[in-house]
Design an enzyme around this catalytic site. Sequence first.
Site, PDB file in Angstrom:
ATOM      1  N   HIS A  54      -4.468   0.083  11.530  1.00  0.00           N
ATOM      2  CA  HIS A  54      -5.706   0.848  11.465  1.00  0.00           C
ATOM      3  C   HIS A  54      -6.860  -0.109  11.181  1.00  0.00           C
ATOM      4  O   HIS A  54      -6.689  -1.141  10.519  1.00  0.00           O
ATOM      5  CB  HIS A  54      -5.642   1.896  10.360  1.00  0.00           C
ATOM      6  CG  HIS A  54      -4.679   3.000  10.645  1.00  0.00           C
ATOM      7  ND1 HIS A  54      -4.662   4.159   9.920  1.00  0.00           N
ATOM      8  CD2 HIS A  54      -3.694   3.129  11.570  1.00  0.00           C
ATOM      9  CE1 HIS A  54      -3.718   4.950  10.386  1.00  0.00           C
ATOM     10  NE2 HIS A  54      -3.109   4.335  11.391  1.00  0.00           N
ATOM     11  N   GLU A  56      -9.306   0.007   9.101  1.00  0.00           N
ATOM     12  CA  GLU A  56      -9.556  -0.262   7.685  1.00  0.00           C
ATOM     13  C   GLU A  56      -8.604  -1.326   7.144  1.00  0.00           C
ATOM     14  O   GLU A  56      -9.039  -2.262   6.463  1.00  0.00           O
ATOM     15  CB  GLU A  56      -9.378   1.019   6.843  1.00  0.00           C
ATOM     16  CG  GLU A  56     -10.317   2.138   7.211  1.00  0.00           C
ATOM     17  CD  GLU A  56      -9.720   3.149   8.180  1.00  0.00           C
ATOM     18  OE1 GLU A  56      -9.999   4.343   8.030  1.00  0.00           O
ATOM     19  OE2 GLU A  56      -8.976   2.733   9.095  1.00  0.00           O
TER      20      GLU A  56
END
Length: 150
Positions: A54, A56
């Site tokens: 992901h 993040e």
Amino acid sequence: MFDNKFIKLALEKAKEAAARGEVPVGAIVVERKTSKVISAKHNLSETKKSPIHHAEILALTEATEILGTKYLSNCDLYVTLEPCPLCAAAISMFRIGRLFYGASDSKFGAIESGSKFFSSPNCHHRPEVFSGICAEESSKLMQDFFKKLR
């Protein structure tokens, strides 16, 4: 309080993700005192064939490598979409100081939707949270991406 240019940069990363066939999420780590962008990433789950790639997590990991530290309490994270439970836990573990995000995610979000991870007694670090920043643009990007898939 915050600079919209960072969420705009996250949106540019999200557009790069969409162009690669990735879910369009972008994440930017900014050193608060200097306003310097430390890391700018987008989702790579499809490319890497991994559900944990992901935006993040990629941005947070790169930022710690660049700064030579395991905690990012003096940094802010700008994300185009409300982080999922996996990313919320990572944000807590990396001890990010402040989280800014765009669109809410009623299906997978874990900040103000769903499990509300930062309100959990299992959460040991809670960043300041600011939501709804450029939310319409982020939502439209997600909607357009998924319309093309169907």
